[in-house]
Design a protein around this motif. Structure first.
Motif, PDB file in Angstrom:
ATOM      1  N   LEU A  57       0.813  -1.212   0.000  1.00  0.00           N
ATOM      2  CA  LEU A  57       0.000   0.000   0.000  1.00  0.00           C
ATOM      3  C   LEU A  57       0.847   1.263   0.000  1.00  0.00           C
ATOM      4  CD1 LEU A  57      -2.853  -1.071   2.461  1.00  0.00           C
ATOM      5  CD2 LEU A  57      -2.901  -1.013  -0.037  1.00  0.00           C
ATOM      6  N   ASP A  58       2.112   1.165   0.413  1.00  0.00           N
ATOM      7  CA  ASP A  58       2.989   2.341   0.372  1.00  0.00           C
ATOM      8  C   ASP A  58       3.224   2.832  -1.055  1.00  0.00           C
ATOM      9  OD1 ASP A  58       3.156   2.291   3.097  1.00  0.00           O
ATOM     10  OD2 ASP A  58       5.251   1.648   3.196  1.00  0.00           O
ATOM     11  N   ASP A  59       2.970   1.990  -2.045  1.00  0.00           N
ATOM     12  CA  ASP A  59       3.130   2.429  -3.434  1.00  0.00           C
ATOM     13  C   ASP A  59       2.053   3.419  -3.859  1.00  0.00           C
ATOM     14  OD1 ASP A  59       5.484   1.127  -4.138  1.00  0.00           O
ATOM     15  OD2 ASP A  59       4.454  -0.730  -4.676  1.00  0.00           O
ATOM     16  N   PHE A  60       1.071   3.638  -2.980  1.00  0.00           N
ATOM     17  CA  PHE A  60      -0.002   4.575  -3.303  1.00  0.00           C
ATOM     18  C   PHE A  60       0.202   5.932  -2.625  1.00  0.00           C
ATOM     19  CE2 PHE A  60      -1.682   0.398  -4.140  1.00  0.00           C
ATOM     20  CZ  PHE A  60      -2.361   0.564  -5.337  1.00  0.00           C
ATOM     21  N   TYR A  61       1.433   6.191  -2.149  1.00  0.00           N
ATOM     22  CA  TYR A  61       1.751   7.538  -1.663  1.00  0.00           C
ATOM     23  C   TYR A  61       1.563   8.560  -2.783  1.00  0.00           C
ATOM     24  CZ  TYR A  61       3.885   6.946   2.995  1.00  0.00           C
ATOM     25  OH  TYR A  61       4.092   6.738   4.330  1.00  0.00           O
ATOM     26  N   LYS A  62       1.228   9.789  -2.396  1.00  0.00           N
ATOM     27  CA  LYS A  62       1.213  10.895  -3.347  1.00  0.00           C
ATOM     28  C   LYS A  62       2.651  11.288  -3.688  1.00  0.00           C
ATOM     29  CE  LYS A  62      -3.089  12.803  -1.440  1.00  0.00           C
ATOM     30  NZ  LYS A  62      -3.700  13.962  -0.741  1.00  0.00           N
ATOM     31  N   GLU A  63       2.815  11.978  -4.799  1.00  0.00           N
ATOM     32  CA  GLU A  63       4.157  12.411  -5.198  1.00  0.00           C
ATOM     33  C   GLU A  63       4.553  13.678  -4.448  1.00  0.00           C
ATOM     34  OE1 GLU A  63       5.636  11.252  -9.122  1.00  0.00           O
ATOM     35  OE2 GLU A  63       3.568  11.574  -9.785  1.00  0.00           O
ATOM     36  N   ALA A  83      -2.387  10.245   6.820  1.00  0.00           N
ATOM     37  CA  ALA A  83      -3.142   9.580   5.753  1.00  0.00           C
ATOM     38  C   ALA A  83      -3.433  10.519   4.586  1.00  0.00           C
ATOM     39  CB  ALA A  83      -4.447   9.018   6.321  1.00  0.00           C
ATOM     40  N   GLN A  84      -3.302  11.825   4.798  1.00  0.00           N
ATOM     41  CA  GLN A  84      -3.504  12.777   3.708  1.00  0.00           C
ATOM     42  C   GLN A  84      -2.365  12.747   2.693  1.00  0.00           C
ATOM     43  OE1 GLN A  84      -4.585  16.766   5.107  1.00  0.00           O
ATOM     44  NE2 GLN A  84      -5.289  15.857   7.033  1.00  0.00           N
ATOM     45  N   SER A  85      -1.262  12.051   3.023  1.00  0.00           N
ATOM     46  CA  SER A  85      -0.150  11.937   2.081  1.00  0.00           C
ATOM     47  C   SER A  85      -0.313  10.725   1.167  1.00  0.00           C
ATOM     48  CB  SER A  85       1.180  11.828   2.839  1.00  0.00           C
ATOM     49  OG  SER A  85       1.255  10.589   3.544  1.00  0.00           O
ATOM     50  N   TRP A  86      -1.453  10.091   1.239  1.00  0.00           N
ATOM     51  CA  TRP A  86      -1.675   8.788   0.596  1.00  0.00           C
ATOM     52  C   TRP A  86      -2.969   8.799  -0.195  1.00  0.00           C
ATOM     53  CZ3 TRP A  86      -5.005   4.515   2.328  1.00  0.00           C
ATOM     54  CH2 TRP A  86      -4.630   3.273   1.803  1.00  0.00           C
ATOM     55  N   ASP A  87      -2.996   8.089  -1.337  1.00  0.00           N
ATOM     56  CA  ASP A  87      -4.170   8.053  -2.212  1.00  0.00           C
ATOM     57  C   ASP A  87      -5.038   6.850  -1.855  1.00  0.00           C
ATOM     58  OD1 ASP A  87      -6.044   8.116  -4.226  1.00  0.00           O
ATOM     59  OD2 ASP A  87      -4.599   8.454  -5.844  1.00  0.00           O
ATOM     60  N   ALA A  88      -5.930   7.043  -0.893  1.00  0.00           N
ATOM     61  CA  ALA A  88      -6.780   5.952  -0.425  1.00  0.00           C
ATOM     62  C   ALA A  88      -7.727   5.472  -1.521  1.00  0.00           C
ATOM     63  CB  ALA A  88      -7.575   6.404   0.801  1.00  0.00           C
ATOM     64  N   ASP A  89      -8.238   6.390  -2.336  1.00  0.00           N
ATOM     65  CA  ASP A  89      -9.179   5.998  -3.391  1.00  0.00           C
ATOM     66  C   ASP A  89      -8.538   5.020  -4.364  1.00  0.00           C
ATOM     67  OD1 ASP A  89     -11.113   7.624  -2.293  1.00  0.00           O
ATOM     68  OD2 ASP A  89     -10.767   9.284  -3.675  1.00  0.00           O
ATOM     69  N   ALA A  90      -7.301   5.304  -4.768  1.00  0.00           N
ATOM     70  CA  ALA A  90      -6.609   4.419  -5.712  1.00  0.00           C
ATOM     71  C   ALA A  90      -6.311   3.061  -5.078  1.00  0.00           C
ATOM     72  CB  ALA A  90      -5.312   5.074  -6.194  1.00  0.00           C
ATOM     73  N   ALA A  91      -5.956   3.066  -3.791  1.00  0.00           N
ATOM     74  CA  ALA A  91      -5.668   1.805  -3.099  1.00  0.00           C
ATOM     75  C   ALA A  91      -6.915   0.932  -3.005  1.00  0.00           C
ATOM     76  CB  ALA A  91      -5.110   2.090  -1.705  1.00  0.00           C
ATOM     77  N   VAL A  92      -8.044   1.532  -2.641  1.00  0.00           N
ATOM     78  CA  VAL A  92      -9.292   0.767  -2.542  1.00  0.00           C
ATOM     79  C   VAL A  92      -9.712   0.246  -3.907  1.00  0.00           C
ATOM     80  CG1 VAL A  92     -11.756   0.937  -2.016  1.00  0.00           C
ATOM     81  CG2 VAL A  92     -10.081   1.943  -0.457  1.00  0.00           C
ATOM     82  N   ILE A 135       1.149   1.429   6.351  1.00  0.00           N
ATOM     83  CA  ILE A 135       0.837   2.152   7.582  1.00  0.00           C
ATOM     84  C   ILE A 135      -0.561   2.770   7.558  1.00  0.00           C
ATOM     85  CG2 ILE A 135       3.259   2.613   8.102  1.00  0.00           C
ATOM     86  CD1 ILE A 135       2.865   5.464   7.167  1.00  0.00           C
ATOM     87  N   PHE A 136      -1.169   2.863   6.375  1.00  0.00           N
ATOM     88  CA  PHE A 136      -2.512   3.429   6.283  1.00  0.00           C
ATOM     89  C   PHE A 136      -3.580   2.371   6.025  1.00  0.00           C
ATOM     90  CE2 PHE A 136       0.299   6.851   4.488  1.00  0.00           C
ATOM     91  CZ  PHE A 136       0.346   7.613   5.653  1.00  0.00           C
ATOM     92  N   ALA A 137      -3.239   1.106   6.170  1.00  0.00           N
ATOM     93  CA  ALA A 137      -4.206   0.047   5.868  1.00  0.00           C
ATOM     94  C   ALA A 137      -5.469   0.174   6.706  1.00  0.00           C
ATOM     95  CB  ALA A 137      -3.561  -1.321   6.080  1.00  0.00           C
ATOM     96  N   ALA A 138      -5.332   0.592   7.959  1.00  0.00           N
ATOM     97  CA  ALA A 138      -6.517   0.702   8.825  1.00  0.00           C
ATOM     98  C   ALA A 138      -7.483   1.769   8.338  1.00  0.00           C
ATOM     99  CB  ALA A 138      -6.088   1.002  10.265  1.00  0.00           C
ATOM    100  N   ASP A 139      -6.980   2.741   7.588  1.00  0.00           N
ATOM    101  CA  ASP A 139      -7.845   3.821   7.114  1.00  0.00           C
ATOM    102  C   ASP A 139      -8.846   3.369   6.066  1.00  0.00           C
ATOM    103  OD1 ASP A 139      -6.798   6.816   8.014  1.00  0.00           O
ATOM    104  OD2 ASP A 139      -5.249   5.281   8.129  1.00  0.00           O
ATOM    105  N   ILE A 140      -8.671   2.174   5.511  1.00  0.00           N
ATOM    106  CA  ILE A 140      -9.621   1.700   4.505  1.00  0.00           C
ATOM    107  C   ILE A 140     -10.372   0.454   4.967  1.00  0.00           C
ATOM    108  CG2 ILE A 140      -8.396   2.746   2.570  1.00  0.00           C
ATOM    109  CD1 ILE A 140      -7.158   0.022   1.966  1.00  0.00           C
TER     110      ILE A 140
END
Length: 235
Positions: A57-63, A83-92, A135-140
């Protein structure tokens, strides 16, 4: 094979039986175990021990030039632990496509340069279970639960001092960021680790050590699932 031994005794890791239920034959063919935990808690090494496909999921960080990236209060550092540094929509979306089709395209992210350096195909074929760790897995958790693709959600926990040491050695070895940045981040995360675990638990991830996590993963792979966790609002 999934290793569920506890170490010296070689006995299986204990499961919390009331939390588990048989999977119906009508269940969706492929489901995901979300593996969360503080940075440096050992998520990647544990996921590798399962012999299951692992979505990073770390591959879905924003640039690094994304204007929406958050800043650590009182500094000029980007807060890569928000979690705002990460693209949750793309990961889901990637998780949902994997569960539906067994394949998806994922970004290839270079942490050292804070940039996506390409894309690659990720295949799980007909595998009924895979791990998505970060590290953001719980957010989804709640979103995966709503989609009906969640097998379990775990949060690795341990001693903050051990996590600090493991994280710093890894980040220095991989040249992830400058040394001053890594030291500032490491000290901040060590002090916040218990709050991080508490937040991820409140989002629906079950807090546990590595051996219990392996036991729950083994049970999920064998066709026993946790009752869906309920996400709770976090202040």
């Amino acid at each position: 094979m999934l290793d569920t031994n506890t170490g010296t005794g070689g006995s299986p890791a204990r499961l919390n039986a009331p939390d588990w239920c048989p999977v119906s034959s009508q269940s969706i063919p492929t489901r995901v175990v979300l593996l969360a935990g503080p940075s440096g808690s050992g998520k990647s090494s544990l996921a590798a021990r399962t012999d299951l496909p692992v979505l990073r999921l770390d591959d879905f960080y924003k640039e690094g030039d994304d204007p929406t990236l958050p800043i650590v209060p009182g500094s000029s550092d980007i807060d890569w632990d928000s979690a705002q540094s990460w693209d949750a929509d793309a990961a889901v979306a990637a998780i949902a496509e994997l569960c539906r089709t067994g394949r998806t395209d994922v970004p290839v992210y270079d942490i050292g340069t804070s940039s996506r350096v390409g894309r690659e195909a990720f295949h799980i074929e007909r595998t009924p279970l895979f791990v998505a760790e970060g590290i953001f897995a719980a957010d989804i958790v709640e979103r995966c639960q709503e989609l009906g693709v969640l097998a379990d959600a775990l949060c690795l926990r341990g001693r903050p001092s051990t996590t600090f040491r493991r994280r710093l050695l890894r980040d220095l070895r991989e040249g992830r960021k400058s040394v001053p940045f890594l030291l500032r981040r490491g000290w901040r995360l060590m002090r916040a680790e218990r709050r991080i675990v508490a937040r991820q638990t409140a989002l629906g991830a079950y807090p546990c050590g590595k051996q219990e996590a392996l036991g729950r993963l083994a049970a999920a792979a064998a066709g026993r699932c946790r009752r869906a966790p309920v996400a709770r609002e976090v202040a």
